[in-house]
Design an enzyme around this catalytic site. Structure first.
Site: not given
Length: 373
Positions: A55, A87, A171, A187, A203, A207, A306, A309
């Site tokens: 605003e 505001c 993969s 992300r 892996d 991240l 995976g 989870l």
């Protein structure tokens, strides 16, 4: 009740709000448009927490033309002093005659007070225009204010036959570069990224959000403007050591376990690594407790994990949304499954899932699915 102009102006305000989705957290993303005599005289959006609200940008642009004008706002104007003044007070001082609001703010510090402040000043307030559309911009903020829990998105990537890897674990890469770039943008919109220890051990990922992989968004955001998500690793038995790619990037990490890490391990952590012990349920971290913890500061959580989870979030009714990148590949019946789910015996037990968006991302397809809990 609503005119064509009302709908057009609120639609523009929602488009403006979307521009702040990468930079405003933990604040909501808000857009505002000011109209006088059928002409847009001011517009703006909330760019970052601690900075002016939508605003204020719109009022500054409108100047004296704000007097007697209509202000369209995607979220109820704030009524309290935080890092910026209210505001609602600014709208009153600039003399607007009408305020149209898409969504009332469930934040206990606002929650109708902004509307009341405007009405007490003699300003006409109309609420409820394009409410559902405006809510989509702030699903995480709204849920956290209402329930104290973050919005949970489970990100998945799979072949046409629902596999995430070959039977030997290979993969890379199921999806193409465009889909992987889209994941970077996904992300960047989330406050926290949750994964499991098995993913880290297998892996050794970083991240983080990588500016060079954001595609066209990299032209809009400088590297310093990217809000790196809190990287949360669930390590119930406190197995992780110190030599991880995760630790080499100086942005916050939270290691969550059901028992304390050895002091010798903790002593070697960089300053940006913290740990938290949470209760166990069936020898695994209590995901409800985890979300209550993250809900203290996080609007939204992205789960990149995976099958076990990711499946647990779905099984326990904790996933609000699934984003599935489906590749045009077939990995075979012995490939690794997408989710580890309950053995449903009745159709009534199956999670209720609705498709909200489907689009091509390079050669792959991205499905956005809302989970009804």
């Amino acid at each position: 009740m609503w005119s064509i102009e009302d709908s057009q102006m609120m639609s523009l305000a929602i488009e403006l709000a979307q521009k702040g989705m990468y930079t405003t957290r933990p604040n909501p993303s808000v857009g505002s448009v000011i109209v006088k005599d059928g002409e847009i005289v001011g517009e703006g959006y909330h760019i970052r927490a601690g900075g002016p609200h939508a605003e204020v940008y719109a009022l500054n642009m409108a100047g004296s033309d704000a007097k007697g004008a209509t202000a369209y706002v995607t979220l109820e104007p704030c009524s309290h002093y935080g890092r910026t003044p209210p505001c609602a007070k600014a709208l009153i001082e600039h003399g607007v005659s009408r305020v149209v609001i898409a969504v009332t703010d469930p934040n206990p510090e606002v929650s109708g007070r902004g509307i009341a402040m405007l009405q007490d000043a003699g300003i006409r307030v109309d609420v409820g225009l394009m409410t559902e559309e405006a809510k989509q911009v702030n699903l995480g903020f709204l849920k956290r204010m209402e329930k104290g829990l973050p919005w949970v998105t489970v990100k998945l990537a799979a072949s046409l036959d629902g596999k995430t890897a070959l039977s030997n674990g290979v993969s890379k890469w199921i999806t193409g570069p465009e889909a992987r770039s889209d994941v970077q943008r996904l992300r960047a919109r989330h406050c926290a990224l949750v994964t499991g220890v098995e993913t880290i051990l297998a892996d050794d990922p970083s991240l983080n959000v990588r500016h060079g992989e954001l595609g066209s968004l990299a032209n809009q955001l400088a590297p310093a403007e990217i809000h790196q998500p809190l990287r949360v690793v669930l390590d119930s038995q406190a197995r992780l050591g110190n030599e991880l790619n995760l630790f080499k990037i100086d942005s916050p990490i939270l290691l969550v376990s059901t028992q304390a890490y050895p002091e010798s391990v903790q002593a070697a952590w960089p300053d940006h690594v913290q740990s938290q012990v949470l209760p166990a349920v069936d020898s695994r971290i209590d995901l409800n407790a985890l979300l209550k913890l993250l809900g203290q500061s996080c609007n939204s959580v992205l789960v990149e994990a995976g099958a076990t989870l990711a499946g647990a979030f779905v099984n326990q009714g904790l996933a609000d949304e699934i984003v599935l990148y489906q590749a045009m590949k077939i990995l075979g019946s012995q490939g690794r499954n997408l989710l580890a789910l309950n053995d449903y015996q009745l159709m009534s037990e199956v999670p209720k899932i609705n498709l909200t968006d489907e689009r091509k991302v390079g050669k792959d397809t991205r499905l956005t699915l809302r989970v009804s809990n």
